[in-house]
Design a protein around this motif. Structure first.
Motif, PDB file in Angstrom:
ATOM      1  N   UNK A   1       2.231   3.068  -9.186  1.00  0.00           N
ATOM      2  CA  UNK A   1       1.305   2.509  -8.188  1.00  0.00           C
ATOM      3  C   UNK A   1       1.926   1.453  -7.280  1.00  0.00           C
ATOM      4  N   UNK A   2       3.180   1.090  -7.503  1.00  0.00           N
ATOM      5  CA  UNK A   2       3.827   0.065  -6.664  1.00  0.00           C
ATOM      6  C   UNK A   2       3.701   0.389  -5.181  1.00  0.00           C
ATOM      7  N   UNK A   3       3.839   1.644  -4.855  1.00  0.00           N
ATOM      8  CA  UNK A   3       3.794   2.085  -3.452  1.00  0.00           C
ATOM      9  C   UNK A   3       2.403   1.870  -2.831  1.00  0.00           C
ATOM     10  N   UNK A   4       1.383   1.809  -3.674  1.00  0.00           N
ATOM     11  CA  UNK A   4      -0.003   1.709  -3.200  1.00  0.00           C
ATOM     12  C   UNK A   4      -0.661   0.415  -3.711  1.00  0.00           C
ATOM     13  N   UNK A   5       0.151  -0.605  -3.917  1.00  0.00           N
ATOM     14  CA  UNK A   5      -0.291  -1.838  -4.565  1.00  0.00           C
ATOM     15  C   UNK A   5      -1.578  -2.411  -3.973  1.00  0.00           C
ATOM     16  N   UNK A   6      -1.734  -2.369  -2.651  1.00  0.00           N
ATOM     17  CA  UNK A   6      -2.926  -2.987  -2.060  1.00  0.00           C
ATOM     18  C   UNK A   6      -4.205  -2.193  -2.339  1.00  0.00           C
ATOM     19  N   UNK A   7      -4.073  -0.993  -2.880  1.00  0.00           N
ATOM     20  CA  UNK A   7      -5.249  -0.205  -3.241  1.00  0.00           C
ATOM     21  C   UNK A   7      -5.680  -0.415  -4.696  1.00  0.00           C
ATOM     22  N   UNK A   8      -4.894  -1.172  -5.446  1.00  0.00           N
ATOM     23  CA  UNK A   8      -5.196  -1.387  -6.859  1.00  0.00           C
ATOM     24  C   UNK A   8      -5.502  -2.862  -7.122  1.00  0.00           C
ATOM     25  N   UNK A   9      -6.721  -3.128  -7.531  1.00  0.00           N
ATOM     26  CA  UNK A   9      -7.133  -4.495  -7.852  1.00  0.00           C
ATOM     27  C   UNK A   9      -6.772  -4.817  -9.303  1.00  0.00           C
ATOM     28  N   UNK A  10      -6.822  -6.099  -9.629  1.00  0.00           N
ATOM     29  CA  UNK A  10      -6.611  -6.521 -11.019  1.00  0.00           C
ATOM     30  C   UNK A  10      -7.641  -5.860 -11.934  1.00  0.00           C
ATOM     31  N   UNK A  11      -8.863  -5.719 -11.434  1.00  0.00           N
ATOM     32  CA  UNK A  11      -9.929  -5.091 -12.218  1.00  0.00           C
ATOM     33  C   UNK A  11      -9.578  -3.641 -12.558  1.00  0.00           C
ATOM     34  N   UNK A  12      -8.966  -2.932 -11.613  1.00  0.00           N
ATOM     35  CA  UNK A  12      -8.567  -1.551 -11.879  1.00  0.00           C
ATOM     36  C   UNK A  12      -7.480  -1.486 -12.943  1.00  0.00           C
ATOM     37  N   UNK A  13      -6.528  -2.398 -12.869  1.00  0.00           N
ATOM     38  CA  UNK A  13      -5.462  -2.436 -13.870  1.00  0.00           C
ATOM     39  C   UNK A  13      -6.044  -2.732 -15.249  1.00  0.00           C
ATOM     40  N   UNK A  14      -6.994  -3.653 -15.298  1.00  0.00           N
ATOM     41  CA  UNK A  14      -7.641  -4.003 -16.557  1.00  0.00           C
ATOM     42  C   UNK A  14      -8.407  -2.805 -17.113  1.00  0.00           C
ATOM     43  N   UNK A  15      -9.084  -2.062 -16.234  1.00  0.00           N
ATOM     44  CA  UNK A  15      -9.808  -0.871 -16.676  1.00  0.00           C
ATOM     45  C   UNK A  15      -8.856   0.172 -17.235  1.00  0.00           C
ATOM     46  N   UNK A  16      -7.746   0.357 -16.544  1.00  0.00           N
ATOM     47  CA  UNK A  16      -6.773   1.345 -17.005  1.00  0.00           C
ATOM     48  C   UNK A  16      -6.312   1.014 -18.427  1.00  0.00           C
ATOM     49  N   UNK A  17      -6.085  -0.253 -18.675  1.00  0.00           N
ATOM     50  CA  UNK A  17      -5.604  -0.699 -19.988  1.00  0.00           C
ATOM     51  C   UNK A  17      -6.669  -0.654 -21.079  1.00  0.00           C
ATOM     52  N   UNK A  18      -7.916  -0.955 -20.735  1.00  0.00           N
ATOM     53  CA  UNK A  18      -8.934  -1.224 -21.750  1.00  0.00           C
ATOM     54  C   UNK A  18     -10.055  -0.203 -21.869  1.00  0.00           C
ATOM     55  N   UNK A  19     -10.087   0.788 -21.015  1.00  0.00           N
ATOM     56  CA  UNK A  19     -11.185   1.748 -21.055  1.00  0.00           C
ATOM     57  C   UNK A  19     -11.144   2.543 -22.360  1.00  0.00           C
ATOM     58  N   UNK A  20     -12.331   2.837 -22.877  1.00  0.00           N
ATOM     59  CA  UNK A  20     -12.389   3.607 -24.126  1.00  0.00           C
ATOM     60  C   UNK A  20     -13.634   4.495 -24.140  1.00  0.00           C
ATOM     61  N   UNK A  21     -13.625   5.457 -25.018  1.00  0.00           N
ATOM     62  CA  UNK A  21     -14.761   6.364 -25.159  1.00  0.00           C
ATOM     63  C   UNK A  21     -16.041   5.583 -25.419  1.00  0.00           C
ATOM     64  N   UNK A  22     -17.121   6.117 -24.893  1.00  0.00           N
ATOM     65  CA  UNK A  22     -18.469   5.557 -25.014  1.00  0.00           C
ATOM     66  C   UNK A  22     -18.709   4.308 -24.179  1.00  0.00           C
ATOM     67  N   UNK A  23     -17.741   3.894 -23.352  1.00  0.00           N
ATOM     68  CA  UNK A  23     -18.008   2.794 -22.433  1.00  0.00           C
ATOM     69  C   UNK A  23     -19.099   3.222 -21.463  1.00  0.00           C
ATOM     70  N   UNK A  24     -19.924   2.272 -21.067  1.00  0.00           N
ATOM     71  CA  UNK A  24     -20.985   2.514 -20.097  1.00  0.00           C
ATOM     72  C   UNK A  24     -20.544   1.967 -18.745  1.00  0.00           C
ATOM     73  N   UNK A  25     -20.682   2.793 -17.722  1.00  0.00           N
ATOM     74  CA  UNK A  25     -20.320   2.384 -16.367  1.00  0.00           C
ATOM     75  C   UNK A  25     -21.577   2.029 -15.595  1.00  0.00           C
ATOM     76  N   UNK A  26     -21.733   0.764 -15.262  1.00  0.00           N
ATOM     77  CA  UNK A  26     -22.805   0.365 -14.359  1.00  0.00           C
ATOM     78  C   UNK A  26     -22.384   0.790 -12.957  1.00  0.00           C
TER      79      UNK A  26
END
Length: 174
Positions: free
Chosen positions: A86-111
């Motif tokens: 994602x380095x090439x597209x850095x401005x399209x990735x927020x800290x929140x997106x990086x955190x989601x990528x790392x921490x998302x798990x089954x049965x999470x609820x998306x508001x």
């Protein structure tokens, strides 16, 4: 269930078998390339991505779906490799997106707020998963910027709203 394809692809460019005949971009990696005489910019990419997210929100509102559940989460690569990609597209990735990528798990609820972040990761092919609200709505986001929506009732009343934001709705319910 009612079944729809909701995409940026104009169905008038499909052949009898449904194959899309017009050359068009299909992924974030196409930013900077030229299609049909126009260069895909970061801004035009994001505008299209925003349209997909708005469509999901419109459908959630219409069906009165308070959240979506995710199952069978699959990350495309290790976090280290993901960061490199994602380095090439850095401005399209927020800290929140990086955190989601790392921490998302089954049965999470998306508001509705989380849908923005998570579905961008799906559209960018960074993550794969099932996304649904039981017996009311399923969202399928696959390769090549394809999105299908299955719903418990027809979307006819909001199809014009989805088309106003620049997407095409094809009904496969019949």
């Amino acid at each position: 269930m009612y079944k729809y394809r909701v995409t940026k692809y104009n169905p008038s460019f499909r052949d009898d078998e449904g194959l899309y005949l017009k050359e068009d971009w299909t992924a974030i990696s196409d930013i900077g390339k030229t299609f049909d005489g126009e260069k895909l910019t970061t801004e035009s990419y994001k505008k299209t991505e925003d349209s997909y997210i708005k469509a999901i929100h419109l459908i959630m509102d219409y069906l009165r779906v308070p959240y979506l559940t995710i199952m069978d989460v699959r990350q495309s690569s290790s976090f280290e490799m993901f960061q490199e990609i994602i380095k090439k597209y850095q401005k399209l990735y927020s800290e929140e997106m990086l955190k989601y990528y790392l921490n998302v798990k089954n049965n999470d609820k998306l508001t509705k707020e989380n849908v923005n972040v998570y579905c961008r990761l799906l559209l960018r092919e960074d993550i794969g998963s099932k996304v649904f609200y039981p017996r009311r709505m399923k969202v399928y986001i696959g390769y090549d910027y394809l999105m299908s929506i299955h719903t418990s009732k027809p979307l006819d009343p909001i199809i014009p709203l989805i088309e106003e934001i620049g997407l095409y709705v094809e009904d496969f319910s019949k």
